[in-house]
Design an enzyme around this catalytic site. Sequence first.
Site, mmCIF file in Angstrom:
data_model
loop_
_atom_site.group_PDB
_atom_site.id
_atom_site.type_symbol
_atom_site.label_atom_id
_atom_site.label_comp_id
_atom_site.label_asym_id
_atom_site.label_seq_id
_atom_site.Cartn_x
_atom_site.Cartn_y
_atom_site.Cartn_z
ATOM 1 C CG HIS A 195 -0.720 0.565 2.470
ATOM 2 N ND1 HIS A 195 -0.483 1.428 2.872
ATOM 3 C CD2 HIS A 195 0.183 -1.091 3.477
ATOM 4 C CE1 HIS A 195 0.663 1.324 4.168
ATOM 5 N NE2 HIS A 195 0.851 -0.007 4.840
ATOM 6 C CG ASP A 207 3.307 1.281 7.817
ATOM 7 O OD1 ASP A 207 2.282 -0.047 6.413
ATOM 8 O OD2 ASP A 207 1.884 1.246 8.680
ATOM 9 C CD GLU A 241 -2.557 -1.474 5.325
ATOM 10 O OE1 GLU A 241 -2.795 -2.226 6.483
ATOM 11 O OE2 GLU A 241 -1.691 0.011 6.270
ATOM 12 C CD GLU A 242 -1.550 2.734 7.557
ATOM 13 O OE1 GLU A 242 -2.083 2.654 8.358
ATOM 14 O OE2 GLU A 242 -0.579 2.619 7.183
ATOM 15 C CD GLU A 268 0.864 -3.595 6.464
ATOM 16 O OE1 GLU A 268 1.785 -2.772 6.498
ATOM 17 O OE2 GLU A 268 0.197 -2.859 5.806
ATOM 18 C CG HIS A 344 2.030 4.292 11.477
ATOM 19 N ND1 HIS A 344 0.856 3.828 12.725
ATOM 20 C CD2 HIS A 344 2.035 3.541 10.363
ATOM 21 C CE1 HIS A 344 0.176 3.112 11.553
ATOM 22 N NE2 HIS A 344 1.098 3.005 10.252
#
Length: 895
Positions: A195, A207, A241-242, A268, A344
């Site tokens: 993603h 990510d 995706e998030e 991922e 993140h």
Amino acid sequence: MERSSAAVGAVRRLRTQQPPQQHQSQQLQKLRRRRPPPKEEEGWDWKKVGGGSSARLLLLPESRAVLVLLLYLLGLRGLVHVSFQQLVQPARDPKEFNAPRARMYLENITAIGPRAVGSPENEIFTVNYLLEQIKAIELKSSHAHKISVDIQRPTGTFSIDFLGGFTSYYDNITNVVVKLEPRSGAEHAVLSNCHFDSVPNTIGASDDAVSCSVMLEILHTLSKSSEPLQHAVIFLFNGAEENLLQASHGFITQHRWAKSVRAFINLEAAGVGGKELVFQTGPENPWLVQAYISAAKHPFGCIVAQEVFQSGVIPAETDFRIYRDFGNVPGIDLAFIENGYIYHTKYDTADRILTDSIQRAGDNILGVLKYLAKSDKLARSHEYQHGNVVFFDVFGVFVLAYPARVGTIMNYVITAVAVLYLGRKTLQPSKKAVIYLKELAIAFGFTVLSWFATLVGILIVATFISLIGRSLSWYTHFYVSIFLYGTAALAKLIFVHTLAKTFYYKHANQQFLGEVFFDVPLVFWSITLALLTYLGVSSAFISAIWVAFPLLTKLFTYKELKEKGATMKFISIYLLGMFIPHLYLLYLNWIIFEMFVPIMGRSGSEIPPDIVMAAFIVLVCILLSSYLLKFVYLARSTTMTTITLTTISAITFILVCGGIFFPYSSDFANPRPKRVFLQHLSRRFHSLDGHLEKSDSGIWINGLDYGGMYHVTPHIPELNDSIRTKCEEESPLCGLPWILPVDYLFRKNWYLPAPAVTPKQPVRFQLLSKEQMPWDSTRLTFEVSGPSHMSLYLRPHPGATLSKWSLGHGTPVVNAIDGDYFVYYSHGLKALPWHFWIELKASEESPKGMVTLALGTHYFFGEDQTSPQLHALLDRFPNWTFPSAWVSTYDQYIF
């Protein structure tokens, strides 16, 4: 001559009148010379054997034994460290995966900036970049393949039981889908998924931009090959995706190529770089694991990670869940797990991902995709869906795998061997068998007591540290947790067994103690093995290792202990035999620590991390020491060991209580930031007649860890407990705009009054119609327009029931934790207003209405994202924090 004769006679008389203890020792030595040692079936003289100097010769000197054990543990730790450093260098063969080129893709994607769903960065700039690169790859591809590209913008809805259960709705989000297939076409395909969207305010290098970069390079490598594939390879660059896995749902349920997918690989991240861990496979497709083992150059994965992840202990899901549940497609889930502290956050940048880490991932995924695209099994994958598989890597070198049913047989056979070993000791004369069983039960009781006393004692320490506000002292300095809880746990275990040795086993034979305290952990691990195998837990193979290897070790050390006692040769052979169980358990624990410790920095305000960490460390100490505690009974003393361990723990405890170890770090090379969410919020509460009943505005603040604002308050004094957020009990989710239904994890938050904020793209919510349905229910139809991210909360009033709605599969899914209904909504560009309806049944008409409905909005990008007040407050946060901020609104209505 007479005097001389008298003197000789006196000497002879003195020699015959030796002390009883010395005489007894000489008699024992004579008996040992006259006959061989007794056979095992003769049994032990459990009581009153082992006094005197001959018994003392059996005991280990404490200093030498401790030195050997310390070197042994340091050696284990060193080998585990080396196993995690097994990365690779970029390939030189142009036909292989090229990590530098993949890095170029990565740097270009991350240069676009944060890529929240609905933003131009995500929907336009990244999509255009991907299309440009795909077009360039297509131009250089060989004539053996053809490349097809499709831009999908799906709209859909689904319900999932993650986070207690919620429903998702998405509109016009973006997928970039590429199919590489033979010129003649292909009926079946393997899917590779990444993603390209990121969480707000981060550029998401790990990510998941690096995975998309790896996929671009794999597409480039495969397309240039002159060797045609048997099946197609579909590359899904998914753009949402998030947003709780929406884009993967849009593809697998709506795209025309989805029906050809027979297996998938999902890429991922739970950390930044390092090795990519296989942490989910299947379900029930062992051929996929065999494909990974056969094709991956640098395999790294374990069934333990899969069972831990799927247990729900880690509050996360991946696209693997969507493909499995909504597409009924088997797959492999991989994730980078190193350095989850900056996952993140703004520190998740391309420069932190090593090129050799990219090379490693590319080699593995390219190999597996190529293998599957040429496999005859892919076309008939449903025929190979039989049972699970036990798999685990051996220190990152290779992977062992076997069917779970074979593992069950092996586990029961190993258990049976342990039972035969233990049962042989009960096949002695009845008196000796009863004594053995009695002493085994007592020893087991002492062991369980030591475990319980250790756990309770360490948890009391952890609770005290949490109460005085010193939790997470080990977050930046990991070894603080070992020195604080690990040394205390070992000291407590040793102390309890020393007391048992001193008072209960005061006159016991040391060889007997060595026997019985070997049998106790053997009983424990055998019971654990049988129980886990019966429950179908594939991770039972760990217990099998801890039964099989100790039994082999006992076979090689039995004669040494029986004939010569606890010599240094005995301890060396014993530790050598226990090397594999200790090394592998430490290796697994390190993987768990790698993922688990960073999660404690974002696990919410309600879970005391020190209690969790202390419990986990105690468990690790108990397991690793299970077969080593026998040395307490074979050592001359444990005084210095206990004092040293206690002193280390006490000093660390004093330093932690004094605040020496600050939890967070702003070190740019190795940051450990504190995560904080700030939302400039305007709230409006409407009455049943539609009038505005009350409103307020402020900056709503959530610290993502247990420390709350404790460490920030000295820098921003107004962020203290005097402004703790009050829960609106009559409102869903306390009347706050939660982006996810996780309010149960974040009960401690703060609300700093601030001027109202008015976004330029305000939310518009209206009731379109109210219809009385034939089955005595009322249908309410609504229209909503607003930013790309919104949350809908529903709470039926007493006497009313939410029976149907136009979302999910048609049946409302209640959140099992809050008891309310939660709907997550997002849209891409140029989305139409959101229309939905709900149906309610009421047993009786209420003057307070049937349902409370609230709508939260989140402005994650653009000119509406921030405000002057947010800017001013963000500037005051210390540099060891990562504050993520945006504007929100909350509107509540009653119908």
